[in-house]
Enzyme design. Structure first.
Site, short mmCIF file in Angstrom:
data_model
loop_
_atom_site.label_atom_id
_atom_site.label_comp_id
_atom_site.label_asym_id
_atom_site.label_seq_id
_atom_site.Cartn_x
_atom_site.Cartn_y
_atom_site.Cartn_z
N SER A 1 0.93 -1.12 0.11
CA SER A 1 0.18 0.13 0.24
C SER A 1 0.82 1.41 0.02
O SER A 1 1.32 1.63 -0.98
CB SER A 1 -0.93 0.06 1.34
OG SER A 1 -2.02 1.00 1.10
N ASP B 1 10.04 5.47 -10.52
CA ASP B 1 9.73 5.95 -11.74
C ASP B 1 10.41 7.25 -12.24
O ASP B 1 10.81 7.51 -13.42
CB ASP B 1 8.17 6.24 -11.72
CG ASP B 1 7.38 5.04 -12.17
OD1 ASP B 1 7.87 4.02 -12.18
OD2 ASP B 1 6.05 5.22 -12.33
N LYS C 1 -0.79 -4.22 -3.26
CA LYS C 1 -1.92 -3.76 -3.04
C LYS C 1 -2.25 -2.44 -3.40
O LYS C 1 -1.60 -1.22 -2.94
CB LYS C 1 -2.17 -3.58 -1.25
CG LYS C 1 -3.63 -3.03 -0.84
CD LYS C 1 -3.58 -2.85 0.48
CE LYS C 1 -4.81 -2.21 1.17
NZ LYS C 1 -4.89 -0.72 0.67
#
Length: 477
Positions: free
Chosen positions: A300, A311, A325
């Site tokens: 999460s 990224d 998740k």
């Protein structure tokens, strides 16, 4: 006179006709508007019939509140594994966890053989000042036996209003007799950050994302930069076995290391519910290299941080595949009746990739070998989001709907449709001794530019939550 009477008659007849037509039109419209809900109302009637039958005919008189709460829980649990109903007590407990502050003693405890065992006292708290030690066994609270209570019930008794006393009966190895310790409760603040210097590397472990995580992270980073000084080579941000927490804290922690760009995107059912969190200028790491450690217990909010830094190529992600998740739960209060935790959105990394039921794949896979005493005692299948019954499908994931050689609607045989592969989760074992921590040692060598040897690049085999069960079950109070 006759003409006037005829006019009145025809006027009355016309108005009556219009009124009748209007009534028929309105009734038709009402039926048309309500007809799509007719099946819903029939189902609600069915629920009412079953509820009344249970109340009147069950072998023992049931608790009405329990029946309703169970029905609500069943409805939410049928949606996905993360939607649920919280009773007023559970809602209060959740608020305590997210605040990271409560009235208590300052010890982390677990249950062992029917008594409460102290995992460790928290520094500078009433328990540590009173001399409570790790491995102490607590048998009585205010002269009442703990035996028969659950861990949560015992913790609830130890928590309470600030400045109120409680007496603990303690059994300690090396002491012949149990002894009493009187402690006065105080504000306990759970620091989600544990940090120290590993020589010329700053090591920061984030255990959860509560309301104080971002502030404590910045404080710990500043202290380490001052302690290590000019020789600082980089940072290790350890998110292993971090189950997540507050979305806004995950965004704030990511922002601590990013100068610009998107951090996370959340997409609800409707397009207008899409939101994008943007980074603001300022990098608390001062541009120094960062390694983020993840494993099968990273879920999460911790995946949001790892995905954002990966990224933007701001950090190198090392470890094994995360839990997977990729959904956002909103807490919706219900007044005095508690609250519901409802999945309201999916989140996406800055490059618009969903990790739901897939997880974050590290840039460098480094497996942590299990000690001999744990080998063969755990399941071979990794446990992640993809293994949870009823989990949300990942982006574009659809279950197979036909089988091999079964005829389709046109009567022709079709091949089996295989759903896209879902895979998440990995090893969640982390040794307590840093020198045995393969992933940490790899990260330290990586930041120092030392030879690190070959990595074990294979699918992780250890399910989350086995070897660290005792540690994760420890509850602060």
């Amino acid at each position: 006179m006759m003409r006037k009477t005829d006019l009145v008659f025809w006027t009355f007849l016309t108005m009556t006709g219009l009124a009748g037509a209007t009534t028929v039109f309105n009734v038709t419209q009402t039926y048309s508007a309500n007809s799509p809900n007719s099946e819903l109302y029939r189902q609600l009637d069915l629920f009412g019939d079953v509820f009344e039958r249970v109340r009147s005919d069950y072998v023992e008189k049931p608790d009405d509140t329990m029946l309703i709460e169970s029905a609500i829980n069943g409805m939410l649990a049928a949606l996905d594994p993360h939607s649920s109903y919280m009773s007023p007590k559970n809602y209060r407990d959740m608020q305590v966890q997210t605040r990271g502050e409560f009235g208590g003693l300052g010890i982390e405890v677990t249950m062992e053989n029917g008594v409460v065992k102290v995992v460790s006292p928290i520094d500078d708290t009433p328990a540590s000042k009173a001399g409570i030690q790790a491995n102490d066994l607590i048998t009585h609270l205010d002269n009442e036996q703990i035996s028969g209570l659950t861990l949560e019930q015992a913790v609830e008794k130890m928590r309470g209003p600030v400045n109120t006393p409680i007496t603990l009966t303690v059994v300690r190895k090396g002491k012949d007799e149990p002894f009493d310790v009187k402690i006065v409760r105080d504000f306990i603040r759970i620091n989600a950050i544990k940090a120290h210097a590993e020589g010329d590397i700053a090591y920061v472990k984030v255990t959860t994302f509560n309301e104080q995580t971002h502030a404590n992270l910045v404080k710990a980073m500043d202290a380490l930069k001052k302690e290590i000084g000019p020789k600082l080579k980089g940072f290790v941000i350890d998110l292993r076995n971090n189950p997540g927490g507050l979305l806004d804290q995950a965004i704030a922690v990511s922002d601590d290391f990013l100068e610009r760009g998107a951090i996370v995107l959340t997409k609800g059912r409707n397009n207008e519910e899409t939101q994008r969190a943007q980074a603001r200028p300022g990098d608390t790491a001062g541009g120094k290299p960062i390694v983020v450690l993840i494993n099968g217990g990273s879920a999460s909010a911790s995946e949001i941080v790892a995905g954002a830094l990966q990224d933007h190529k701001r950090a190198t992600i090392i470890g094994t595949r995360s839990f997977g998740k990729g959904s956002v739960q909103t807490i919706i209060p219900l007044g005095a009746n508690g609250a519901i935790r409802l999945t309201t959105a999916r989140y996406y990394t800055p490059s618009n990739r969903s990790i739901q039921a897939k997880g974050i794949d590290p840039d460098i896979v480094v497996e942590q070998e299990l000690p001999d005493e744990l080998k063969g005692k755990t399941s071979e299948k990794p446990r992640g989001e993809a293994s949870l019954r009823g989990h949300l499908r990942g982006e574009g994931e659809k279950p197979a709907v036909t089988k091999e050689n079964e005829p389709d609607a046109a009567g022709e045989a079709v091949e089996e449709q295989t759903p896209p592969k879902e895979e998440s989760g990995s090893s969640a074992y982390v040794p307590k001794e840093p020198e045995k921590d393969t992933q940490l040692q790899y990260a330290l060598k990586f930041l120092r530019g030392e030879a690190v040897g070959e990595t074990v690049a294979k699918p992780a085999q250890q399910p989350a939550g086995d070897a660290q069960t005792t540690e994760k079950s420890a509850i602060p109070n």
